[in-house]
Design an enzyme around this catalytic site. Structure first.
Site, PDB file in Angstrom:
ATOM      1  N   ASP A  69       0.847  -1.200   0.000  1.00 23.57           N
ATOM      2  CA  ASP A  69       0.000   0.000   0.000  1.00 23.57           C
ATOM      3  C   ASP A  69       0.881   1.249   0.000  1.00 23.57           C
ATOM      4  O   ASP A  69       1.762   1.398   0.841  1.00 23.57           O
ATOM      5  CB  ASP A  69      -0.926  -0.010   1.222  1.00 23.57           C
ATOM      6  CG  ASP A  69      -2.134   0.898   1.021  1.00 23.57           C
ATOM      7  OD1 ASP A  69      -1.934   2.088   0.677  1.00 23.57           O
ATOM      8  OD2 ASP A  69      -3.263   0.431   1.200  1.00 23.57           O
ATOM      9  N   SER A 115      -7.145   4.298  -1.366  1.00 22.77           N
ATOM     10  CA  SER A 115      -6.891   2.846  -1.392  1.00 22.77           C
ATOM     11  C   SER A 115      -8.146   2.054  -1.731  1.00 22.77           C
ATOM     12  O   SER A 115      -8.042   0.935  -2.240  1.00 22.77           O
ATOM     13  CB  SER A 115      -6.339   2.380  -0.045  1.00 22.77           C
ATOM     14  OG  SER A 115      -5.026   2.829   0.103  1.00 22.77           O
ATOM     15  N   THR A 169      -8.143  -1.766   1.563  1.00 22.78           N
ATOM     16  CA  THR A 169      -7.576  -2.765   0.636  1.00 22.78           C
ATOM     17  C   THR A 169      -8.107  -4.181   0.912  1.00 22.78           C
ATOM     18  O   THR A 169      -8.642  -4.814  -0.002  1.00 22.78           O
ATOM     19  CB  THR A 169      -6.035  -2.717   0.656  1.00 22.78           C
ATOM     20  OG1 THR A 169      -5.631  -1.352   0.482  1.00 22.78           O
ATOM     21  CG2 THR A 169      -5.427  -3.574  -0.423  1.00 22.78           C
ATOM     22  N   PHE A 254      -5.056  -9.745  15.310  1.00 26.00           N
ATOM     23  CA  PHE A 254      -3.930  -9.677  16.244  1.00 26.00           C
ATOM     24  C   PHE A 254      -3.730  -8.330  16.932  1.00 26.00           C
ATOM     25  O   PHE A 254      -2.744  -8.136  17.623  1.00 26.00           O
ATOM     26  CB  PHE A 254      -2.653 -10.079  15.489  1.00 26.00           C
ATOM     27  CG  PHE A 254      -2.789 -11.406  14.793  1.00 26.00           C
ATOM     28  CD1 PHE A 254      -2.813 -12.577  15.538  1.00 26.00           C
ATOM     29  CD2 PHE A 254      -2.944 -11.493  13.414  1.00 26.00           C
ATOM     30  CE1 PHE A 254      -2.960 -13.817  14.919  1.00 26.00           C
ATOM     31  CE2 PHE A 254      -3.088 -12.711  12.785  1.00 26.00           C
ATOM     32  CZ  PHE A 254      -3.106 -13.879  13.532  1.00 26.00           C
ATOM     33  N   GLU A 300      -1.431  -7.864   1.856  1.00 22.42           N
ATOM     34  CA  GLU A 300      -1.155  -6.427   1.825  1.00 22.42           C
ATOM     35  C   GLU A 300      -0.102  -6.026   2.858  1.00 22.42           C
ATOM     36  O   GLU A 300      -0.238  -6.350   4.041  1.00 22.42           O
ATOM     37  CB  GLU A 300      -2.437  -5.629   2.108  1.00 22.42           C
ATOM     38  CG  GLU A 300      -2.202  -4.128   1.965  1.00 22.42           C
ATOM     39  CD  GLU A 300      -3.241  -3.248   2.657  1.00 22.42           C
ATOM     40  OE1 GLU A 300      -3.347  -2.088   2.270  1.00 22.42           O
ATOM     41  OE2 GLU A 300      -3.911  -3.715   3.597  1.00 22.42           O
ATOM     42  N   ASP A 305       2.131   2.202   3.606  1.00 23.06           N
ATOM     43  CA  ASP A 305       1.431   3.456   3.302  1.00 23.06           C
ATOM     44  C   ASP A 305       1.490   4.422   4.487  1.00 23.06           C
ATOM     45  O   ASP A 305       1.760   5.609   4.322  1.00 23.06           O
ATOM     46  CB  ASP A 305      -0.029   3.125   2.966  1.00 23.06           C
ATOM     47  CG  ASP A 305      -0.842   4.343   2.561  1.00 23.06           C
ATOM     48  OD1 ASP A 305      -0.408   5.066   1.649  1.00 23.06           O
ATOM     49  OD2 ASP A 305      -1.906   4.570   3.156  1.00 23.06           O
ATOM     50  N   HIS A 309       3.002   7.994   4.567  1.00 23.02           N
ATOM     51  CA  HIS A 309       2.105   9.125   4.852  1.00 23.02           C
ATOM     52  C   HIS A 309       2.732  10.070   5.882  1.00 23.02           C
ATOM     53  O   HIS A 309       2.615  11.282   5.779  1.00 23.02           O
ATOM     54  CB  HIS A 309       0.783   8.629   5.452  1.00 23.02           C
ATOM     55  CG  HIS A 309      -0.316   8.446   4.454  1.00 23.02           C
ATOM     56  ND1 HIS A 309      -0.820   9.474   3.707  1.00 23.02           N
ATOM     57  CD2 HIS A 309      -1.029   7.345   4.106  1.00 23.02           C
ATOM     58  CE1 HIS A 309      -1.799   9.002   2.931  1.00 23.02           C
ATOM     59  NE2 HIS A 309      -1.933   7.716   3.146  1.00 23.02           N
ATOM     60  N   HIS A 348      -1.146   2.751  -5.116  1.00 26.39           N
ATOM     61  CA  HIS A 348      -0.848   4.142  -5.447  1.00 26.39           C
ATOM     62  C   HIS A 348       0.470   4.512  -4.791  1.00 26.39           C
ATOM     63  O   HIS A 348       1.008   3.721  -4.018  1.00 26.39           O
ATOM     64  CB  HIS A 348      -1.950   5.087  -4.929  1.00 26.39           C
ATOM     65  CG  HIS A 348      -2.212   4.881  -3.473  1.00 26.39           C
ATOM     66  ND1 HIS A 348      -1.367   5.352  -2.490  1.00 26.39           N
ATOM     67  CD2 HIS A 348      -3.193   4.205  -2.816  1.00 26.39           C
ATOM     68  CE1 HIS A 348      -1.831   4.986  -1.309  1.00 26.39           C
ATOM     69  NE2 HIS A 348      -2.930   4.283  -1.471  1.00 26.39           N
TER      70      HIS A 348
HETATM   71 ZN   LIG Z   1      -2.929   6.000   2.167  1.00 26.99          ZN
END
Ligand SMILES: [Zn+2]
Length: 534
Positions: A69, A115, A169, A254, A300, A305, A309, A348
């Site tokens: 991601d 996403s 996702t 988890f 994933e 991501d 970010h 992305h």
């Molecule tokens: Zn994102």
């Protein structure tokens, strides 16, 4: 003029000869394993003769799709540089195949996807609006999700992530909903969909409020999954103990929200009861491979991501490494099950990341020192936790400036310079970002960072590593695709994210020109990328 014509004619002959080889031939970078001599698939044969050599395209019985991601090409490259410079070896997946492509990632009405829409493009093959999962803005569902198609064919479906299992996702593998934010409903949709294996975080949407969760309907979804015959596990130890021979359906949740960044999982005792992405992938494959009809597994690396970010380079590159470790598990599986197609891609790019800048060193005018613009990602080598964890700790424990510096220096394994300390304490660590210069350049910074402390420490990290950002959100940069296994040649080229869906279906049905060497009886001819399409 004559000269030009001759050149054109020679060019056309070369193209024609090359194409006739491509149309029928199988090609790979190495040609050492050929059974038939090169001359036997010579360009002088007719196309019909040549095609018959490759009539049988191997089907991908199993499909494993890895989504990093937010993992743009530069995110992969930075992690690869880190791996090279710190561990002394490259990541595995960037080199696992020559079947590499590039995909565009826009969503419906927006060049910059989120996403949810990106996952719909990949798993369902059409564009929708950001935030929407597997439906169009008018509420219609134009195509089935790839997992729905596989399920109808009697195949198993697996979903593995480091985010909440109800996050965009993973949810795109089973949910149809207008807004990705309705995760309590998404969790119910997962129960209805019944994936064979679902592993990730997000217990908050499985537990009712009176049991510490966020569900307002009073339902304990763990109990509901058990009623449907699932083995339910809640920590690493329980997961590792799961006996695949006795387990037909597995749910593993988890963490309360997202699972920890890998860097925290490795170094902070409270997160060590969470499994790694590789461990989850391995267990999922053990269970999914019991189905003789095959399976589709989506894995994933979801926190990649989040690392990008927040511009937390160390957290991000270590999560890409964990993603790579999971892919290695799949590659091992593929050795024993060559009818497995492995695809690695991203939804992305996040952050508008650039690595290094300029082409040469320059003299720093103030000090006269020569300062390089070259990437220096090994500068974050000794950092032992995510910035988020570190800043939370400082705020929670109400540390003084001196104590905060001491903790940072301990967890980072390096001293802070005076300039860095000055930046760090320019505003209170727990305050929102109000600095006008920063807000002008990054108007959405407060959506992604909790406070000034996170801004300052990730800025210091980036400056030390000499990496640069254009955003805290996503960008419209294209992302890469790597494919290995039956049908992998389909994934070469430059295309749209929605084509991934079609290509997976073609690979699983064997509906493509067999230009792969996996089952080829002919000669493998070294060839450039161009001819994979048809
Ligand atoms: Zn994102």
């Amino acid at each position: 003029m004559k000269n030009t014509h001759t050149k054109v004619a020679i060019g056309l002959i070369i193209i024609a000869v090359t194409l006739s080889v491509f149309t029928a031939g199988c090609f790979e970078s190495s040609s050492t394993t050929s059974k038939i001599g090169v001359n036997e698939i010579s360009p002088t044969k007719t196309n019909t003769q040549l095609e018959s050599v490759n009539a049988k395209a191997p089907k991908a019985k199993n499909v494993i799709i890895f989504i990093g991601d937010g993992m743009g090409i530069n995110q992969e490259y930075l992690a690869n540089r880190y791996s090279e410079e710190v561990y002394g070896k490259n990541l595995t997946f960037p080199y696992m195949t020559n079947n590499i492509g590039l995909i565009t990632t826009s969503s419906l009405g927006n060049d910059v996807t989120d996403s949810a829409a990106a996952a719909v493009a990949l798993f369902s093959g059409y564009k929708t609006k950001n935030r929407m999962l597997n439906m169009l803005p008018n509420g219609t569902i134009p195509k089935k999700i790839i997992s729905e198609i596989f399920k109808e064919e009697g195949k198993s479906v697996g979903i593995v992530t480091t985010t909440r299992i109800t996050h965009a996702t993973p949810a795109a593998m089973y949910a149809h909903i207008r807004d990705r934010g309705e995760e309590d409903i998404i969790a119910l949709q997962m129960l209805k969909f019944e994936p064979t294996v679902a592993l990730g975080g997000g217990a908050e949407y499985f537990l009712p409020e009176n049991e510490g969760g966020k569900r307002k309907d009073g339902i304990n979804l763990f109990e509901e999954f058990k009623k449907k015959g699932y083995v339910v596990v809640r920590n690493r130890e329980e997961l590792l103990k799961v006996d695949p021979s006795k387990t037909d359906k597995l749910l593993g949740i988890f963490s309360y929200s997202h699972m920890a960044y890998e860097i925290d999982r490795e170094n902070i005792p409270e997160y060590q009861n969470q499994p790694s992405l590789a461990e989850m992938t391995e267990k999922a494959l053990e269970i999914l491979s019991k189905n003789p009809k095959g399976f589709i597994l989506m894995v994933e690396g979801g926190r990649i991501d989040h690392g990008y970010h927040t511009h937390d380079i160390k957290a991000a590159v270590v999560d890409v490494k964990a993603f790579d470790d999971a892919i290695k598990v799949a590659l091992e599986f593929q050795k024993k099950h060559p009818d497995t197609l492995i695809i690695v891609t991203a939804d992305h790019e996040t952050g508008g990341l650039s690595i290094g800048r300029g082409t040469c060193s320059y003299a720093d005018s103030s000090s006269g020192n020569v300062k390089s613009y070259k990437e220096n990602v090994k500068a974050v080598k000794n950092i032992k936790c995510s910035v988020k964890y570190l800043v939370n700790k400082i705020i929670e424990e109400n540390l003084s400036k001196e104590e905060a510096v001491k903790l940072i220096e301990k967890m980072w394994g390096t001293k802070l310079t005076d300039d860095e300390k000055q930046l760090l304490f320019k505003y209170p660590l727990d305050s929102k970002i109000t600095d006008k210069t920063i807000l002008d350049y990054y108007p959405r910074v407060n959506e992604y960072l909790s406070n000034w402390g996170e801004y300052a420490l990730t800025k210091i990290e980036s400056d030390r590593a000499r990496v640069y950002w254009t955003a805290y959100g996503h960008t419209q940069n294209p992302v890469a695709v790597w494919a290995k296994g039956p049908g992998d040649v389909l994934f070469r080229g430059y295309y749209d994210n929605t084509d991934i869906y079609t290509k997976i279906l073609e690979a699983s049905k064997g509906e493509y020109h067999n230009t792969s060497c996996t089952e080829c009886t002919g000669t493998c001819i070294t060839a450039p990328v161009a001819a994979a399409t048809h």
